[in-house]
Write an enzyme that holds these catalytic residues in place. Structure first.
Site, PDB file in Angstrom:
ATOM      1  CE  LYS A 190      -3.120   2.628   3.029  1.00  0.00           C
ATOM      2  NZ  LYS A 190      -3.914   2.643   4.266  1.00  0.00           N
ATOM      3  CD  GLU A 240      -5.327   8.641  11.265  1.00  0.00           C
ATOM      4  OE1 GLU A 240      -4.641   7.615  11.395  1.00  0.00           O
ATOM      5  OE2 GLU A 240      -5.501   9.213  10.170  1.00  0.00           O
ATOM      6  CD  GLU A 284      -7.360   2.549   2.294  1.00  0.00           C
ATOM      7  OE1 GLU A 284      -6.916   3.686   2.531  1.00  0.00           O
ATOM      8  OE2 GLU A 284      -8.280   2.325   1.477  1.00  0.00           O
ATOM      9  CD  GLU A 416     -10.333   7.892  -0.503  1.00  0.00           C
ATOM     10  OE1 GLU A 416      -9.475   7.909   0.401  1.00  0.00           O
ATOM     11  OE2 GLU A 416     -10.700   6.857  -1.080  1.00  0.00           O
ATOM     12  CE  LYS A 420      -9.648  10.490   2.419  1.00  0.00           C
ATOM     13  NZ  LYS A 420      -8.426   9.656   2.351  1.00  0.00           N
TER      14      LYS A 420
END
Length: 433
Positions: A190, A240, A284, A416, A420
């Site tokens: 990834k 986060e 993911e 995406e 965001k």
């Protein structure tokens, strides 16, 4: 309960006491009324002293407004060593940001700190000198004399005259193609690739007003603002947590996997349920979980991974798994080394992904995808510096990234990062904020 004005007067009176003509660190504190000082951001950014650092915990329980630097630290290791040298001052906090590359920081011991924890707030004045606390008390009096009364943050009218994506969409497609080739060849599992968007305005952008606007609408987020000087700032509203430590108890999380939000609650719920079941997004997220656990297991006790949750934000929804454990020793420098950058902002294996980013992304991340927060002897908390922007006079650089794994589609990943970035971009492209 004191007003801010009264608390500052009390601090000035306290500075008339006799202080040792010797090196040391000392902290003075007076409580303040929340009804009078409820907007720490407005109070902080009214001042013309730098650096300035504002930070609010995502549940709203903790808030910091730090002003002026007694000591600056360019690595978290150096900040941690300073706190260890003054273990007898457990209430002292060091605040600021760490860059994407965790060996670079902009952290500082503030001269003055407005701090709210739950329903109580206090003003803290730090005195520090390698020569004479008595002399520093005089310098602190001069500092307090320069403070200005808080002003309301005013709406700002903005006119965007230019916009540039770095990379452009065709370049993004090429970048994703290169990443997928590396993944197919088993060079990595990834990689998280990002885009910078530069917006040009006809007048200087107020980072404080921008932060206030984001704080109003981007709920369930950490809010942070680092003002380096009158022309340069870095800010964001991030969902986060990187880590939270209270003594040796450690809380971190894997936030990876994304779907759009929707204003209709039922439609948003349906999208969230899809996210919980989607194989690509689950893989993911679990890659991040496994990487965090692997990095932690040699230095912690038992690791608890909680069930997945859907975190609903203004423009997107994410998968989150919380990870709880206990450290052998309360070492924040070790936490930074273990956790930053996580697979959620870099990739796996971490060093290979970082090398790919350094070689292929057409801009420097600087503070983006680093971390913002505070540390003290007893506790520390840093959020991941996502959904962020750099403000330089009349230019705003927005950042957004997407995790690329086998099966990723360049067009979907572009959408995406559009979603965001919209959390901050829509604030700037409205008539006022």
């Amino acid at each position: 309960m004191n007003s801010v004005v009264v608390a500052l007067q009390q601090l000035q009176l306290a500075l008339n006491a006799e202080f040792a003509d010797a090196p040391g660190l000392q902290q003075l504190a007076f409580s303040v009324s929340l009804s009078d000082a409820s907007d720490a951001l407005a109070w902080l950014t009214t001042q013309r002293l730098y650096p300035q650092f504002y930070w609010q915990q995502r549940n709203g329980d903790d808030e910091i407004a730090a002003l002026g630097a007694l000591r600056q630290f360019y690595t978290l290791n150096a900040a941690r060593a300073f706190l260890d040298d003054y273990a007898g001052q457990p209430g002292v906090r060091i605040t600021g940001v760490n860059a994407f590359s965790p060996d670079t920081s902009c952290l500082f011991l503030p001269r003055l700190e407005w701090r709210r924890t739950g329903g109580g707030a206090s003003l803290y004045l730090n005195l520090y000198s390698e020569i004479s606390l008595r002399d520093d008390a005089r310098a602190a009096q001069q500092f307090l004399e320069q403070l200005l009364p808080a002003k309301q943050l005013l709406l700002q009218r903005l006119n965007c005259v230019a916009e540039q994506h770095i990379p452009t969409q065709p370049e993004w497609q090429q970048l994703i193609g290169s990443a997928l080739t590396a993944i197919e060849q088993h060079e990595m599992d990834k990689v998280v690739l990002a885009r910078a968007t530069d917006l040009q305005f006809t007048a200087a952008v107020s980072a404080a007003a921008f932060m206030a606007a984001s704080r109003r609408v981007n709920l369930n987020c950490y809010h942070f603002l680092m003002v380096f000087d009158a022309s340069h700032a870095f800010l964001g509203s991030s969902p986060e947590r990187l880590w939270r430590r209270i003594d040796t108890a450690l809380r971190t999380e894997a936030l990876a996997g994304t779907v759009a939000n929707h204003p209709d609650d039922h439609r948003a719920w349906s999208l969230g349920q899809w996210l919980l079941k989607d194989d690509k997004n689950q893989r993911e997220n679990m890659l991040v979980v496994e990487d965090i656990c692997q990095r932690l297991h040699k230095t912690v006790g038992a690791i608890d991974v909680l069930p997945p949750q859907v975190v609903r934000l203004r423009k997107v929804q994410h998968l989150r798994r919380c990870i709880w454990t206990d450290l052998a020793t309360p070492d924040d420098a070790a936490c930074l080394a273990m956790l930053q950058p996580t697979a959620a902002v870099a990739g796996l294996p971490r060093d290979v992904a970082r090398d790919f980013i350094a070689s292929n992304e057409p801009f420097e991340r600087e503070w983006y995808a680093g971390s913002a927060g505070y540390m003290s002897q007893r506790q520390a908390e840093f959020c991941v510096a996502l959904r962020s922007a750099k403000v330089t006079n009349n230019t705003v650089r927005l950042y957004a990234g997407a995790g690329i794994v086998a099966g990723s589609d360049a067009a979907e990943e572009w959408q995406e990062i559009e979603n965001k970035a919209a959390g901050l971009r829509t604030l700037l492209t409205k008539a006022t904020f």
